[in-house]
Scaffold this motif. Sequence first.
Motif, PDB file in Angstrom:
ATOM      1  N   PHE A  66       0.873  -1.209  -0.194  1.00  0.00           N
ATOM      2  CA  PHE A  66       0.144   0.115  -0.052  1.00  0.00           C
ATOM      3  C   PHE A  66       0.798   1.244   0.032  1.00  0.00           C
ATOM      4  O   PHE A  66       1.931   1.265   0.203  1.00  0.00           O
ATOM      5  CB  PHE A  66      -0.892   0.063   1.089  1.00  0.00           C
ATOM      6  CG  PHE A  66      -0.136   0.176   2.590  1.00  0.00           C
ATOM      7  CD1 PHE A  66       0.001   1.101   3.296  1.00  0.00           C
ATOM      8  CD2 PHE A  66       0.231  -0.997   2.938  1.00  0.00           C
ATOM      9  CE1 PHE A  66       0.494   1.389   4.445  1.00  0.00           C
ATOM     10  CE2 PHE A  66       0.927  -0.690   4.292  1.00  0.00           C
ATOM     11  CZ  PHE A  66       1.198   0.155   4.951  1.00  0.00           C
ATOM     12  N   GLN A  67       0.217   2.373  -0.488  1.00  0.00           N
ATOM     13  CA  GLN A  67       0.931   3.565  -0.237  1.00  0.00           C
ATOM     14  C   GLN A  67       0.861   4.217   0.974  1.00  0.00           C
ATOM     15  O   GLN A  67      -0.199   4.337   1.666  1.00  0.00           O
ATOM     16  CB  GLN A  67       0.324   4.600  -1.254  1.00  0.00           C
ATOM     17  CG  GLN A  67       1.079   6.210  -1.292  1.00  0.00           C
ATOM     18  CD  GLN A  67       0.533   6.939  -2.393  1.00  0.00           C
ATOM     19  OE1 GLN A  67       0.359   6.415  -3.408  1.00  0.00           O
ATOM     20  NE2 GLN A  67       0.293   8.015  -2.031  1.00  0.00           N
ATOM     21  N   LEU A  68       1.857   4.428   1.739  1.00  0.00           N
ATOM     22  CA  LEU A  68       2.162   4.696   3.220  1.00  0.00           C
ATOM     23  C   LEU A  68       1.878   6.280   3.280  1.00  0.00           C
ATOM     24  O   LEU A  68       1.191   6.514   4.338  1.00  0.00           O
ATOM     25  CB  LEU A  68       3.586   4.672   3.568  1.00  0.00           C
ATOM     26  CG  LEU A  68       3.884   4.509   5.111  1.00  0.00           C
ATOM     27  CD1 LEU A  68       2.834   3.991   5.795  1.00  0.00           C
ATOM     28  CD2 LEU A  68       5.154   4.404   5.562  1.00  0.00           C
TER      29      LEU A  68
ATOM     30  N   ILE B 206       5.823   3.550  -1.057  1.00  0.00           N
ATOM     31  CA  ILE B 206       5.137   2.108  -0.948  1.00  0.00           C
ATOM     32  C   ILE B 206       5.546   1.138  -0.144  1.00  0.00           C
ATOM     33  O   ILE B 206       6.719   1.200   0.251  1.00  0.00           O
ATOM     34  CB  ILE B 206       5.053   1.480  -2.518  1.00  0.00           C
ATOM     35  CG1 ILE B 206       4.824   2.553  -3.575  1.00  0.00           C
ATOM     36  CG2 ILE B 206       4.500   0.101  -2.429  1.00  0.00           C
ATOM     37  CD1 ILE B 206       3.756   3.124  -3.525  1.00  0.00           C
ATOM     38  N   CYS B 207       4.770   0.741   0.723  1.00  0.00           N
ATOM     39  CA  CYS B 207       5.313  -0.102   1.893  1.00  0.00           C
ATOM     40  C   CYS B 207       4.621  -1.365   1.698  1.00  0.00           C
ATOM     41  O   CYS B 207       3.629  -1.813   1.079  1.00  0.00           O
ATOM     42  CB  CYS B 207       4.371   0.398   3.080  1.00  0.00           C
ATOM     43  SG  CYS B 207       4.796  -0.428   4.671  1.00  0.00           S
TER      44      CYS B 207
ATOM     45  N   THR C 277      10.120  -0.879   2.320  1.00  0.00           N
ATOM     46  CA  THR C 277       9.661   0.273   1.722  1.00  0.00           C
ATOM     47  C   THR C 277      10.318   0.709   0.349  1.00  0.00           C
ATOM     48  O   THR C 277      11.551   0.316   0.234  1.00  0.00           O
ATOM     49  CB  THR C 277       9.365   1.688   2.508  1.00  0.00           C
ATOM     50  OG1 THR C 277      10.881   1.950   2.814  1.00  0.00           O
ATOM     51  CG2 THR C 277       8.660   1.314   3.783  1.00  0.00           C
ATOM     52  N   ALA C 278       9.447   1.488  -0.658  1.00  0.00           N
ATOM     53  CA  ALA C 278      10.235   1.936  -1.909  1.00  0.00           C
ATOM     54  C   ALA C 278       9.597   3.107  -2.138  1.00  0.00           C
ATOM     55  O   ALA C 278       8.365   3.345  -1.955  1.00  0.00           O
ATOM     56  CB  ALA C 278      10.036   0.994  -2.914  1.00  0.00           C
TER      57      ALA C 278
ATOM     58  N   LEU D 284      12.090  -3.197 -11.140  1.00  0.00           N
ATOM     59  CA  LEU D 284      13.448  -3.132  -9.994  1.00  0.00           C
ATOM     60  C   LEU D 284      12.995  -2.954  -8.630  1.00  0.00           C
ATOM     61  O   LEU D 284      13.157  -3.802  -7.648  1.00  0.00           O
ATOM     62  CB  LEU D 284      14.583  -2.305 -10.478  1.00  0.00           C
ATOM     63  CG  LEU D 284      15.630  -2.277  -9.776  1.00  0.00           C
ATOM     64  CD1 LEU D 284      16.723  -3.627  -9.658  1.00  0.00           C
ATOM     65  CD2 LEU D 284      16.842  -1.320 -10.302  1.00  0.00           C
ATOM     66  N   ASP D 285      12.297  -1.805  -8.386  1.00  0.00           N
ATOM     67  CA  ASP D 285      11.626  -1.532  -7.195  1.00  0.00           C
ATOM     68  C   ASP D 285      10.790  -2.594  -6.652  1.00  0.00           C
ATOM     69  O   ASP D 285      10.973  -3.063  -5.421  1.00  0.00           O
ATOM     70  CB  ASP D 285      10.774  -0.335  -7.049  1.00  0.00           C
ATOM     71  CG  ASP D 285      11.793   0.861  -7.188  1.00  0.00           C
ATOM     72  OD1 ASP D 285      13.025   1.067  -6.912  1.00  0.00           O
ATOM     73  OD2 ASP D 285      11.251   2.035  -7.790  1.00  0.00           O
ATOM     74  N   VAL D 286       9.936  -3.135  -7.463  1.00  0.00           N
ATOM     75  CA  VAL D 286       9.185  -4.466  -6.910  1.00  0.00           C
ATOM     76  C   VAL D 286      10.220  -5.401  -6.483  1.00  0.00           C
ATOM     77  O   VAL D 286       9.759  -6.248  -5.484  1.00  0.00           O
ATOM     78  CB  VAL D 286       8.140  -4.754  -8.038  1.00  0.00           C
ATOM     79  CG1 VAL D 286       7.435  -6.062  -7.725  1.00  0.00           C
ATOM     80  CG2 VAL D 286       7.067  -3.451  -8.219  1.00  0.00           C
ATOM     81  N   ARG D 287      11.084  -5.896  -7.368  1.00  0.00           N
ATOM     82  CA  ARG D 287      11.903  -6.941  -6.989  1.00  0.00           C
ATOM     83  C   ARG D 287      12.541  -6.818  -5.880  1.00  0.00           C
ATOM     84  O   ARG D 287      12.620  -7.749  -4.816  1.00  0.00           O
ATOM     85  CB  ARG D 287      12.779  -7.545  -8.221  1.00  0.00           C
ATOM     86  CG  ARG D 287      12.082  -8.058  -9.314  1.00  0.00           C
ATOM     87  CD  ARG D 287      13.278  -8.364 -10.361  1.00  0.00           C
ATOM     88  NE  ARG D 287      14.119  -7.477 -11.064  1.00  0.00           N
ATOM     89  CZ  ARG D 287      13.694  -6.769 -12.084  1.00  0.00           C
ATOM     90  NH1 ARG D 287      12.548  -7.173 -12.673  1.00  0.00           N
ATOM     91  NH2 ARG D 287      14.535  -5.993 -12.458  1.00  0.00           N
ATOM     92  N   ARG D 288      13.179  -5.660  -5.402  1.00  0.00           N
ATOM     93  CA  ARG D 288      13.636  -5.283  -4.224  1.00  0.00           C
ATOM     94  C   ARG D 288      12.831  -5.295  -3.079  1.00  0.00           C
ATOM     95  O   ARG D 288      13.228  -5.716  -2.109  1.00  0.00           O
ATOM     96  CB  ARG D 288      14.504  -3.760  -4.487  1.00  0.00           C
ATOM     97  CG  ARG D 288      15.645  -3.562  -5.270  1.00  0.00           C
ATOM     98  CD  ARG D 288      16.167  -2.283  -5.099  1.00  0.00           C
ATOM     99  NE  ARG D 288      17.361  -2.000  -6.161  1.00  0.00           N
ATOM    100  CZ  ARG D 288      17.605  -1.069  -6.858  1.00  0.00           C
ATOM    101  NH1 ARG D 288      17.097   0.051  -6.407  1.00  0.00           N
ATOM    102  NH2 ARG D 288      18.768  -1.155  -7.307  1.00  0.00           N
ATOM    103  N   LEU D 289      11.731  -4.793  -3.307  1.00  0.00           N
ATOM    104  CA  LEU D 289      10.735  -4.872  -2.266  1.00  0.00           C
ATOM    105  C   LEU D 289      10.489  -6.210  -1.909  1.00  0.00           C
ATOM    106  O   LEU D 289      10.442  -6.418  -0.643  1.00  0.00           O
ATOM    107  CB  LEU D 289       9.536  -3.939  -2.499  1.00  0.00           C
ATOM    108  CG  LEU D 289       8.433  -3.690  -1.402  1.00  0.00           C
ATOM    109  CD1 LEU D 289       9.040  -2.725  -0.470  1.00  0.00           C
ATOM    110  CD2 LEU D 289       7.395  -2.861  -2.050  1.00  0.00           C
TER     111      LEU D 289
END
Length: 129
Positions: A16-18, A34-35, A47-48, A60-65
């Motif tokens: 979700f968006q924090l 994004i949390c 978070t990202a 990339l952000d999704v993979r890291r998260l």
Amino acid sequence: MLHPLQFQVNEAWIAFQLNDAPIRTEQDGSFNCICLMDAASCFILGTALVPVDETEPSNLDVRRLLKTGWEQKQEFPITLLVPAGQFPTSLPAEAKRRGISVVPVQESQLQSFISEARQGFKEQMEEKS
């Protein structure tokens, strides 16, 4: 409304968006945070920061998260709950690739999980401004 007591630890995560207002930086522009949270414990797994002009985190952000979540729990959940209409592409695709079932729910159904985190984040951001 969904509630943390309905879940076992690591059964479901929530994305979700924090923040409720953009996080503004002088150097890099404005971002949304994004949390990723465990549904049972409400523990924030990661978070990202995503530029406000992007509709969702990059691949990339999704993979890291998700990797950060994995590092916390050493396994992926069965289910990823996402607010309906948010994160339409990259997050569901990567979650499914990892065997995680993606379930869109109305954001109002997630309030018992995310409201305290959002309030704490808002207070922290107000203190810094």
